[in-house]
Write a protein that holds these residues in place. Structure first.
Motif, PDB file in Angstrom:
ATOM      1  N   UNK A   9       0.815  -1.214   0.000  1.00 50.82           N
ATOM      2  CA  UNK A   9       0.000   0.000   0.000  1.00 50.82           C
ATOM      3  C   UNK A   9       0.848   1.263   0.000  1.00 50.82           C
ATOM      4  N   UNK A  10       2.104   1.135   0.395  1.00 57.57           N
ATOM      5  CA  UNK A  10       3.042   2.264   0.371  1.00 57.57           C
ATOM      6  C   UNK A  10       3.784   2.212  -0.964  1.00 57.57           C
ATOM      7  N   UNK A  11       3.101   2.676  -2.009  1.00 58.96           N
ATOM      8  CA  UNK A  11       3.626   2.549  -3.376  1.00 58.96           C
ATOM      9  C   UNK A  11       5.004   3.176  -3.555  1.00 58.96           C
ATOM     10  N   UNK A  12       5.258   4.287  -2.887  1.00 56.39           N
ATOM     11  CA  UNK A  12       6.547   4.966  -3.031  1.00 56.39           C
ATOM     12  C   UNK A  12       7.618   4.360  -2.124  1.00 56.39           C
ATOM     13  N   UNK A  13       7.203   3.537  -1.174  1.00 54.82           N
ATOM     14  CA  UNK A  13       8.145   2.870  -0.291  1.00 54.82           C
ATOM     15  C   UNK A  13       8.881   3.784   0.667  1.00 54.82           C
ATOM     16  N   UNK A  14       8.273   4.925   0.992  1.00 56.60           N
ATOM     17  CA  UNK A  14       8.963   5.879   1.869  1.00 56.60           C
ATOM     18  C   UNK A  14       8.297   6.065   3.230  1.00 56.60           C
ATOM     19  N   UNK A  35       9.412   9.635   7.808  1.00 56.67           N
ATOM     20  CA  UNK A  35       8.010   9.772   7.403  1.00 56.67           C
ATOM     21  C   UNK A  35       7.333  10.885   8.201  1.00 56.67           C
ATOM     22  N   UNK A  36       6.672  11.783   7.503  1.00 53.47           N
ATOM     23  CA  UNK A  36       5.980  12.901   8.151  1.00 53.47           C
ATOM     24  C   UNK A  36       4.615  12.444   8.672  1.00 53.47           C
ATOM     25  N   UNK A  37       4.081  13.136   9.672  1.00 54.13           N
ATOM     26  CA  UNK A  37       2.753  12.778  10.177  1.00 54.13           C
ATOM     27  C   UNK A  37       1.674  12.764   9.087  1.00 54.13           C
ATOM     28  N   UNK A  38       1.725  13.693   8.144  1.00 59.78           N
ATOM     29  CA  UNK A  38       0.727  13.720   7.076  1.00 59.78           C
ATOM     30  C   UNK A  38       0.803  12.482   6.193  1.00 59.78           C
ATOM     31  N   UNK A  39       2.013  12.046   5.847  1.00 53.06           N
ATOM     32  CA  UNK A  39       2.186  10.848   5.010  1.00 53.06           C
ATOM     33  C   UNK A  39       1.753   9.605   5.787  1.00 53.06           C
ATOM     34  N   UNK A  40       2.071   9.560   7.072  1.00 50.76           N
ATOM     35  CA  UNK A  40       1.665   8.415   7.891  1.00 50.76           C
ATOM     36  C   UNK A  40       0.143   8.372   7.991  1.00 50.76           C
ATOM     37  N   UNK A  41      -0.475   9.511   8.260  1.00 44.22           N
ATOM     38  CA  UNK A  41      -1.942   9.578   8.357  1.00 44.22           C
ATOM     39  C   UNK A  41      -2.586   9.063   7.073  1.00 44.22           C
TER      40      UNK A  41
END
Length: 89
Positions: A9-14, A35-41
Motif C-alpha cells: 500500500x506504500x507505493x513509493x516505499x517511503x 516519514x511525516x505525520x501527514x504521510x503516515x496519516x
C-alpha cells in the motif's frame, strides 16, 4: 500475506518499513524515521479503510510506530465508516 499487502500500500516505499499482526483486529506498522505525520496519516487511513470494507462492523485498528514509539493510531468509526486518526507525536 497481510504484511505484504500492507507494505504494498506504500507505493513509493517511503513510509512503511514493516507490518505485523499484534492481535486479532490490530495491525502494527513500523514507519520510516523520515516519514511525516501527514504521510503516515494518509497511509494508515487508506489501510484501515481497506481492511474494514470487507468486514463491516468489525473493530479494526492500526497502530504506527516510529523510532520504537507509538506515532499514530487509527480506527474506523462504525457509524460513519470513516477512519478516525490520532497523531500521538
Amino acid at each position: 500475506m497481510l504484511r505484504e499487502w500492507a507494505l504494498a500500500a506504500d507505493a513509493e516505499g517511503d513510509v512503511l518499513l514493516d507490518a505485523f499482526v499484534r492481535r486479532d483486529g490490530i495491525l502494527g506498522l513500523i514507519v520510516a524515521p523520515s516519514a511525516t505525520p501527514d504521510r503516515v496519516r494518509g497511509t494508515i487511513e487508506y489501510l484501515v479503510w481497506s481492511m474494514a470494507r470487507p468486514f463491516p462492523g468489525r473493530p479494526i485498528e492500526l497502530i504506527a510506530y516510529q523510532d520504537e514509539q507509538e506515532m499514530a493510531r487509527t480506527v474506523v468509526n462504525r457509524q460513519t465508516g470513516l477512519p478516525e486518526t490520532v497523531i500521538v507525536r
